[in-house]
Design a protein around this motif. Structure first.
Motif, PDB file in Angstrom:
ATOM      1  N   LYS A   1       0.149 -10.878 -11.976  1.00 13.17           N
ATOM      2  CA  LYS A   1      -0.068 -11.905 -10.951  1.00 13.17           C
ATOM      3  C   LYS A   1       0.473 -11.474  -9.593  1.00 13.17           C
ATOM      4  O   LYS A   1       0.086 -12.014  -8.556  1.00 13.17           O
ATOM      5  CB  LYS A   1       0.586 -13.223 -11.378  1.00 13.17           C
ATOM      6  N   LEU A   2       1.388 -10.493  -9.600  1.00 15.10           N
ATOM      7  CA  LEU A   2       2.008 -10.031  -8.353  1.00 15.10           C
ATOM      8  C   LEU A   2       1.396  -8.732  -7.833  1.00 15.10           C
ATOM      9  O   LEU A   2       1.811  -8.226  -6.785  1.00 15.10           O
ATOM     10  CB  LEU A   2       3.509  -9.834  -8.570  1.00 15.10           C
ATOM     11  N   VAL A   3       0.422  -8.191  -8.543  1.00 13.67           N
ATOM     12  CA  VAL A   3      -0.215  -6.928  -8.147  1.00 13.67           C
ATOM     13  C   VAL A   3      -1.053  -7.118  -6.881  1.00 13.67           C
ATOM     14  O   VAL A   3      -1.739  -8.126  -6.721  1.00 13.67           O
ATOM     15  CB  VAL A   3      -1.082  -6.397  -9.308  1.00 13.67           C
ATOM     16  N   THR A   4      -0.993  -6.124  -5.995  1.00 15.05           N
ATOM     17  CA  THR A   4      -1.796  -6.143  -4.766  1.00 15.05           C
ATOM     18  C   THR A   4      -2.569  -4.845  -4.633  1.00 15.05           C
ATOM     19  O   THR A   4      -2.351  -3.882  -5.388  1.00 15.05           O
ATOM     20  CB  THR A   4      -0.903  -6.321  -3.521  1.00 15.05           C
ATOM     21  N   ALA A   5      -3.440  -4.773  -3.637  1.00 13.40           N
ATOM     22  CA  ALA A   5      -4.239  -3.561  -3.391  1.00 13.40           C
ATOM     23  C   ALA A   5      -3.352  -2.360  -3.082  1.00 13.40           C
ATOM     24  O   ALA A   5      -3.698  -1.218  -3.420  1.00 13.40           O
ATOM     25  CB  ALA A   5      -5.214  -3.802  -2.245  1.00 13.40           C
ATOM     26  N   ASP A   6      -2.213  -2.594  -2.450  1.00 15.77           N
ATOM     27  CA  ASP A   6      -1.315  -1.486  -2.100  1.00 15.77           C
ATOM     28  C   ASP A   6      -0.765  -0.772  -3.331  1.00 15.77           C
ATOM     29  O   ASP A   6      -0.344   0.382  -3.239  1.00 15.77           O
ATOM     30  CB  ASP A   6      -0.153  -1.997  -1.245  1.00 15.77           C
TER      31      ASP A   6
ATOM     32  N   PHE B   1      -4.502  -2.510 -16.430  1.00 18.89           N
ATOM     33  CA  PHE B   1      -3.606  -1.661 -15.655  1.00 18.89           C
ATOM     34  C   PHE B   1      -2.169  -2.050 -15.950  1.00 18.89           C
ATOM     35  O   PHE B   1      -1.891  -3.113 -16.517  1.00 18.89           O
ATOM     36  CB  PHE B   1      -3.888  -1.761 -14.144  1.00 18.89           C
ATOM     37  N   CYS B   2      -1.254  -1.156 -15.551  1.00 20.01           N
ATOM     38  CA  CYS B   2       0.186  -1.405 -15.714  1.00 20.01           C
ATOM     39  C   CYS B   2       0.863  -0.798 -14.501  1.00 20.01           C
ATOM     40  O   CYS B   2       1.260   0.358 -14.524  1.00 20.01           O
ATOM     41  CB  CYS B   2       0.708  -0.786 -17.009  1.00 20.01           C
TER      42      CYS B   2
END
Length: 226
Positions: free
Chosen positions: A55-60, A33-34
């Protein structure tokens, strides 16, 4: 409760169907993903967007709420399109897919328009919907169908199409599109409401009508831009 289940199942079905042709136009992703990021600091530029640090990606980053809520259709055409594209869900970036909820008032119309970057697949949840599209030159064949709840219809990429509610009750539909940002060109708005306006002489000759007819057609669209 059952209506909520129907919305959930319809959404899942559209996402699955649209993902099967997601590679038809948008380029295939080269990573899991991006997540789109507007701030270029500490980001990577991929497929037209900066990518958030994984590393900073969240479900939101992959979430959008509220498509079960009816939209306001008190406008001149009597319809409302809630598009969930890469601007609404940043995690859609590079995935080649988007989703829309469509609400129609009684006799409401989603006017003739095109999506320059995506094929659309639509399913009716509630009510009856008259849909159609026109093939390209030179044939310009009109293909149309009256849809009932559970019916599915496809609008090929780039072709002019519409949806119309021919009855006295509201209609709800969902649509999947094969682009993270399919775009929309509404024909009447584009032709008669461009900024600056297209020459009346040009339009009169193109439509083979008198200039005063063109001026009358332009009036409501130009007024909305003032």
């Amino acid at each position: 409760m059952m209506k909520g289940v129907h919305y959930f199942l319809a959404t899942l079905a559209l996402m699955a169907l649209a993902s099967s042709f997601a590679s038809a136009y948008d380029p295939s992703p080269l990573q899991d993903f991006c997540v789109a990021l507007d701030d270029p600091k500490s980001a990577v530029f991929v497929n037209g967007k900066f990518c958030k640090d994984p590393k900073l990606v969240t479900a939101d980053d992959f979430f959008f709420p509220g498509l079960n809520i009816p939209r306001n259709t008190t406008n001149p055409v009597g319809s409302n399109v809630t598009l969930v594209n890469v601007d609404m869900i940043k995690g859609l970036n590079t995935l080649g897919i988007s989703l829309a909820r469509l609400d129609y008032a009684p006799y409401g119309l989603n006017p003739p328009h095109t999506h320059p970057r995506g094929t659309e697949i639509l399913v009716v949840l509630e009510g009856t919907l008259l849909v159609g599209f026109v093939t390209s030159n030179p044939d310009n064949k009109f293909i149309s169908k009256l849809l009932k709840p559970g019916d599915v219809f496809v609008f090929p990429i780039g072709l002019i199409h519409f949806q119309f509610n021919p009855e006295k009750i509201p209609v709800v539909a969902f649509a999947g599109l094969s682009s993270q940002n399919p775009g929309v060109i509404t024909i009447a708005n584009t032709v008669f409401g461009s900024n600056p306006p297209i020459s009346v002489d040009v339009l009169a000759k193109a439509f083979q009508v008198e200039k005063n007819v063109i001026k009358e057609l332009m009036a409501p669209f130009m007024g909305s831009k003032s």
